[in-house]
Scaffold this motif. Structure first.
Motif, PDB file in Angstrom:
ATOM      1  N   ALA A  95       0.834  -1.212   0.000  1.00  0.00           N
ATOM      2  CA  ALA A  95       0.000   0.000   0.000  1.00  0.00           C
ATOM      3  C   ALA A  95       0.865   1.256   0.000  1.00  0.00           C
ATOM      4  O   ALA A  95       0.554   2.246  -0.673  1.00  0.00           O
ATOM      5  N   SER A  96       1.971   1.222   0.729  1.00  0.00           N
ATOM      6  CA  SER A  96       2.889   2.367   0.785  1.00  0.00           C
ATOM      7  C   SER A  96       3.480   2.656  -0.591  1.00  0.00           C
ATOM      8  O   SER A  96       3.553   3.817  -1.020  1.00  0.00           O
ATOM      9  N   LEU A  97       3.896   1.610  -1.275  1.00  0.00           N
ATOM     10  CA  LEU A  97       4.489   1.783  -2.602  1.00  0.00           C
ATOM     11  C   LEU A  97       3.435   2.231  -3.616  1.00  0.00           C
ATOM     12  O   LEU A  97       3.739   3.037  -4.511  1.00  0.00           O
ATOM     13  N   ASP A  98       2.209   1.751  -3.472  1.00  0.00           N
ATOM     14  CA  ASP A  98       1.141   2.194  -4.358  1.00  0.00           C
ATOM     15  C   ASP A  98       0.868   3.690  -4.146  1.00  0.00           C
ATOM     16  O   ASP A  98       0.680   4.435  -5.100  1.00  0.00           O
ATOM     17  N   PHE A  99       0.866   4.130  -2.892  1.00  0.00           N
ATOM     18  CA  PHE A  99       0.692   5.549  -2.592  1.00  0.00           C
ATOM     19  C   PHE A  99       1.813   6.361  -3.246  1.00  0.00           C
ATOM     20  O   PHE A  99       1.560   7.393  -3.871  1.00  0.00           O
ATOM     21  N   LEU A 100       3.057   5.913  -3.099  1.00  0.00           N
ATOM     22  CA  LEU A 100       4.191   6.631  -3.706  1.00  0.00           C
ATOM     23  C   LEU A 100       4.063   6.684  -5.220  1.00  0.00           C
ATOM     24  O   LEU A 100       4.335   7.725  -5.836  1.00  0.00           O
ATOM     25  N   ARG A 101       3.666   5.577  -5.831  1.00  0.00           N
ATOM     26  CA  ARG A 101       3.486   5.558  -7.285  1.00  0.00           C
ATOM     27  C   ARG A 101       2.484   6.622  -7.704  1.00  0.00           C
ATOM     28  O   ARG A 101       2.718   7.373  -8.648  1.00  0.00           O
ATOM     29  N   GLN A 102       1.374   6.708  -6.979  1.00  0.00           N
ATOM     30  CA  GLN A 102       0.352   7.706  -7.295  1.00  0.00           C
ATOM     31  C   GLN A 102       0.877   9.134  -7.103  1.00  0.00           C
ATOM     32  O   GLN A 102       0.611  10.018  -7.915  1.00  0.00           O
ATOM     33  N   GLN A 103       1.635   9.344  -6.034  1.00  0.00           N
ATOM     34  CA  GLN A 103       2.184  10.671  -5.764  1.00  0.00           C
ATOM     35  C   GLN A 103       3.212  11.077  -6.817  1.00  0.00           C
ATOM     36  O   GLN A 103       3.258  12.233  -7.240  1.00  0.00           O
ATOM     37  N   ILE A 104       4.033  10.139  -7.250  1.00  0.00           N
ATOM     38  CA  ILE A 104       5.026  10.416  -8.292  1.00  0.00           C
ATOM     39  C   ILE A 104       4.306  10.790  -9.579  1.00  0.00           C
ATOM     40  O   ILE A 104       4.662  11.759 -10.247  1.00  0.00           O
ATOM     41  N   GLU A 105       3.270  10.023  -9.904  1.00  0.00           N
ATOM     42  CA  GLU A 105       2.503  10.291 -11.124  1.00  0.00           C
ATOM     43  C   GLU A 105       1.840  11.661 -11.060  1.00  0.00           C
ATOM     44  O   GLU A 105       1.860  12.419 -12.030  1.00  0.00           O
ATOM     45  N   LYS A 106       1.272  11.996  -9.911  1.00  0.00           N
ATOM     46  CA  LYS A 106       0.580  13.273  -9.750  1.00  0.00           C
ATOM     47  C   LYS A 106       1.559  14.452  -9.717  1.00  0.00           C
ATOM     48  O   LYS A 106       1.329  15.471 -10.362  1.00  0.00           O
ATOM     49  N   SER A 107       2.667  14.305  -9.005  1.00  0.00           N
ATOM     50  CA  SER A 107       3.621  15.398  -8.827  1.00  0.00           C
ATOM     51  C   SER A 107       4.472  15.661 -10.057  1.00  0.00           C
ATOM     52  O   SER A 107       4.813  16.800 -10.347  1.00  0.00           O
ATOM     53  N   ALA A 108       4.858  14.599 -10.749  1.00  0.00           N
ATOM     54  CA  ALA A 108       5.810  14.758 -11.854  1.00  0.00           C
ATOM     55  C   ALA A 108       5.264  14.293 -13.190  1.00  0.00           C
ATOM     56  O   ALA A 108       5.993  14.271 -14.170  1.00  0.00           O
ATOM     57  N   ASP A 109       3.997  13.913 -13.226  1.00  0.00           N
ATOM     58  CA  ASP A 109       3.411  13.363 -14.447  1.00  0.00           C
ATOM     59  C   ASP A 109       4.341  12.296 -15.029  1.00  0.00           C
ATOM     60  O   ASP A 109       4.671  12.287 -16.201  1.00  0.00           O
ATOM     61  N   LEU A 110       4.799  11.429 -14.139  1.00  0.00           N
ATOM     62  CA  LEU A 110       5.781  10.405 -14.466  1.00  0.00           C
ATOM     63  C   LEU A 110       5.194   9.044 -14.123  1.00  0.00           C
ATOM     64  O   LEU A 110       4.830   8.787 -12.982  1.00  0.00           O
ATOM     65  N   LYS A 111       5.094   8.195 -15.119  1.00  0.00           N
ATOM     66  CA  LYS A 111       4.555   6.852 -14.890  1.00  0.00           C
ATOM     67  C   LYS A 111       5.706   5.917 -14.537  1.00  0.00           C
ATOM     68  O   LYS A 111       6.698   5.836 -15.248  1.00  0.00           O
ATOM     69  N   THR A 112       5.551   5.241 -13.419  1.00  0.00           N
ATOM     70  CA  THR A 112       6.528   4.256 -12.999  1.00  0.00           C
ATOM     71  C   THR A 112       5.801   3.162 -12.240  1.00  0.00           C
ATOM     72  O   THR A 112       4.624   3.300 -11.915  1.00  0.00           O
ATOM     73  N   SER A 113       6.494   2.092 -11.970  1.00  0.00           N
ATOM     74  CA  SER A 113       5.905   1.012 -11.190  1.00  0.00           C
ATOM     75  C   SER A 113       6.966   0.424 -10.276  1.00  0.00           C
ATOM     76  O   SER A 113       8.160   0.579 -10.515  1.00  0.00           O
ATOM     77  N   PHE A 114       6.509  -0.227  -9.238  1.00  0.00           N
ATOM     78  CA  PHE A 114       7.388  -0.924  -8.309  1.00  0.00           C
ATOM     79  C   PHE A 114       7.274  -2.409  -8.591  1.00  0.00           C
ATOM     80  O   PHE A 114       6.174  -2.942  -8.710  1.00  0.00           O
ATOM     81  N   VAL A 115       8.415  -3.070  -8.711  1.00  0.00           N
ATOM     82  CA  VAL A 115       8.447  -4.503  -8.995  1.00  0.00           C
ATOM     83  C   VAL A 115       9.064  -5.194  -7.783  1.00  0.00           C
ATOM     84  O   VAL A 115      10.243  -4.999  -7.489  1.00  0.00           O
TER      85      VAL A 115
END
Length: 176
Positions: A95-115
């Motif tokens: 859940a923490s990593l999902d939150f970070l992914r969303q924040q990165i996408e929102k803040s930097a318009d950057l799509k990434t994922s955690f594996v």
């Protein structure tokens, strides 16, 4: 540099507010502008030689410059992302990593994922509260709390289990 710090300290009208100077220094660090960040942290330390946050950032700047971290494009982009608020109370790693992914996408318009790599426990819980912190620092804290390490690949952030043989508990994330 010492002369510039001395001039700023000698002229009260030119002296920046400590919290403002700290914020500017942290933004410079997060964007990868280590020279500017170092100058600003030196000014903070000239005002308060025991300022623990400035001391720690100076250590991180020295380590980053020593490693010569050019990194991938994703790494460069992540350095500039500041998360306004992190408040995890017994949140799972997943859940923490999902939150970070969303924040990165929102803040930097950057799509990434955690594996998550084999051996990583996605159900491990984390309690963490931070404000206005670069995502690379959030990852460092999460890594320490969840006993994982992060590596930034070209398109994703890999999450590896931390082992005694490969990592010291206080080690910074390998790539961000």
């Amino acid at each position: 540099m010492a002369l510039a710090a001395g001039l700023l300290l000698a002229a009260p009208g030119l002296q920046a507010q400590p919290s403002s100077l700290l914020s500017e220094a942290q933004r410079a660090y997060a964007s990868g502008d280590y020279a500017q960040a170092k100058l600003q942290f030196e000014l903070i330390l000239a005002q308060d030689p025991n300022h623990i946050v400035a001391k720690n950032y100076m250590k991180m700047i020295a380590a980053a410059q020593k490693q010569g971290r050019a990194g991938s494009a994703l790494q460069q982009q992540l350095r500039g992302v500041v998360i306004p608020n992190v408040d995890f109370r017994e949140a799972t790693l997943e859940a923490s990593l999902d939150f970070l992914r969303q924040q990165i996408e929102k803040s930097a318009d950057l799509k990434t994922s955690f594996v998550l790599q084999p051996g990583v426990d996605p159900a491990r819980t984390i309690t963490l509260r931070l404000a206005n912190v670069p995502v690379t620092e959030v990852l460092r804290y999460i890594g320490d709390l969840a006993q994982v390490r992060f590596s930034v690949d070209q398109y994703a952030i890999s999450v590896h289990p931390r082992t005694a043989e490969t990592d010291a508990p206080a080690a910074a994330p390998a790539a961000p």
